[in-house]
Design an enzyme around this catalytic site. Structure first.
Site, short mmCIF file in Angstrom:
data_model
loop_
_atom_site.label_atom_id
_atom_site.label_comp_id
_atom_site.label_asym_id
_atom_site.label_seq_id
_atom_site.Cartn_x
_atom_site.Cartn_y
_atom_site.Cartn_z
N PRO A 251 0.87 -1.15 0.08
CA PRO A 251 0.09 0.10 -0.07
C PRO A 251 0.86 1.22 0.25
O PRO A 251 1.91 1.35 0.74
CB PRO A 251 -0.75 -0.15 1.30
N TYR B 278 -1.29 4.59 13.91
CA TYR B 278 -2.64 4.60 13.81
C TYR B 278 -3.77 4.08 14.79
O TYR B 278 -3.13 3.71 15.51
CB TYR B 278 -3.35 4.23 12.24
N ARG C 260 -1.67 -5.84 8.86
CA ARG C 260 -0.40 -5.12 8.65
C ARG C 260 -0.01 -4.77 10.24
O ARG C 260 -0.70 -3.89 10.85
CB ARG C 260 -0.32 -4.05 7.75
#
Length: 397
Positions: free
Chosen positions: A34, A197, A245
């Site tokens: 990504p 995140y 991930r």
């Protein structure tokens, strides 16, 4: 673990042997990682995404992963991120999926919520955190969310500490985004639990100061990750693989570490995750951060350790630049898949020269037929010309 499942010929280059993951057979072990593009409007894919991702399918990769795709407008890394929080975002992505499939490649979508790191400029504009006023003035006003009211670092505002209802809403957002991903025809969902995140912040003993069921112990801090994985697996078709991930180490001193990732990977596998995509870092930008030195293949040891200790397939990523290096990662049993990102920006056709270099495609048969036939026709003349040039150089010497 049989890392060679789906391998018909163990004597050939491992990089170009197929891999069976549930009901999906990847043509080879080359994955496009990504890469944020910040090119969407209101989360909608456009011509940029079709060309950007489509060229990697022409380039011979077995699996292509979209950039971080927000499950909620408040989970965007930047204002122009892709999204799957709305049904209106399905059709534009389906056009990309259809093109990739027509080229014989598989495609996955990386689902994410940026959490306390939501709202930043694209790297080419400086990459700085957006101010709260900028976020509120956006076409889709938003705010930062996190496990605790602790900012990601200097320049970042403190996120809103999430309550139970907000946590449940995020879990459900991942679930609904996965349902939309299936409707769009994606072959793989990758859950983004790294890079500081939202889920990575819940995993961190520094960012997560909660004392309820979502914090405290390792099990408490893992709860959000495991709940999302279990509930997404329940709606994601059984024949389709689920990736995750992780930042194997989060980059902070005394923070989330590799052995924590082993524990989490094992628990994720028990909940139906098929591949752990092994990245690192991203929790904090403070000077006390503990960076991982960025040499060639710098994250491969994380993939190797998690693969061995957790008994789960892994994907290696990070400064993997040529065919011989990628082949060694697979041959040495350090990972099951090799992902390239920036190297694919340098050469979107990376997989085809890699196959030539490893002797897996001497006749250009892996190339798109509209390209390969011309290259095969040119090859003898090019070889003769190079031989004559070399002979002339020897005579001149």
């Amino acid at each position: 673990m049989d890392a060679g499942a789906g391998t018909p010929d163990a004597s050939g280059p491992r990089l170009f042997q197929p891999l069976q993951l549930r009901g999906l057979t990847l043509a080879n072990r080359v994955v496009i990682s990504p890469m944020c593009q910040h090119a969407a409007q209101d989360g909608l894919a456009g011509a940029w995404h079709l060309v950007h991702l489509g060229k990697f399918a022409l380039g011979g990769a077995g699996l292509i992963l979209t950039e971080s795709t927000a499950v909620d407008p408040r989970g965007r890394i930047g204002t122009a991120d892709l999204g799957l929080w709305s049904d209106s975002q399905i059709a534009p992505l389906q056009a990309v999926v259809d093109f990739v499939h027509e080229q014989g490649a598989a495609i996955g979508v990386q689902l994410a919520h940026a959490g306390r790191k939501a709202g930043s400029q694209p790297l080419w504009e400086g990459g700085a955190a957006l101010g709260d006023a900028q976020m509120q003035a956006d076409r889709l006003p938003w705010t930062r969310l996190g496990p605790s009211a602790l900012p990601a670092g200097p320049g970042w505002s403190a996120p809103e500490a999430m309550d139970e209802a907000q946590i449940e809403a995020v879990v459900e957002a991942f679930v609904q985004a996965a349902v939309r991903a299936d409707r769009a025809g994606f072959d793989v969902v990758e859950l983004h639990f790294g890079h500081g995140y939202l889920v990575a912040a819940f995993l961190s003993p520094h960012a997560n100061q909660r004392r309820d069921a979502w914090g405290g112990s390792l099990q408490g801090r893992m709860k959000l990750a495991l709940d999302i994985a279990a509930r997404v697996r329940a709606v994601w078709p059984a024949a389709k693989p689920l990736f995750c991930r992780l930042s194997a180490v989060d980059g902070s001193v005394g923070g989330w570490g590799l052995e924590d990732s082993v524990v989490l990977a094992r628990a994720l596998a028990e909940r139906g995750v098929d591949v752990i995509d092994c990245s690192s870092g991203g929790l904090t930008e403070e000077t006390k951060a503990l960076p991982v030195p960025r040499g060639l293949g710098f994250q491969v040891p994380f993939a190797a350790r998690i693969r061995e200790a957790a008994g789960v397939r892994t994907q290696a990523v990070g400064m993997i630049v040529d065919a011989q290096q990628a082949e060694a990662v697979l041959r040495d049993g350090q990972a099951d898949l090799v992902a390239i990102g920036r190297e694919a920006l340098w050469d979107p056709y990376w997989a085809h020269p890699a196959a030539q270099a490893l002797g897996a495609d001497p006749q250009f048969r892996r190339w798109p037929v509209r390209h390969g036939v011309w290259l095969a026709k040119r090859a003898p003349a090019l070889a003769r010309a190079r031989s004559e040039e070399a002979a002339g150089s020897r005579h001149a010497g």
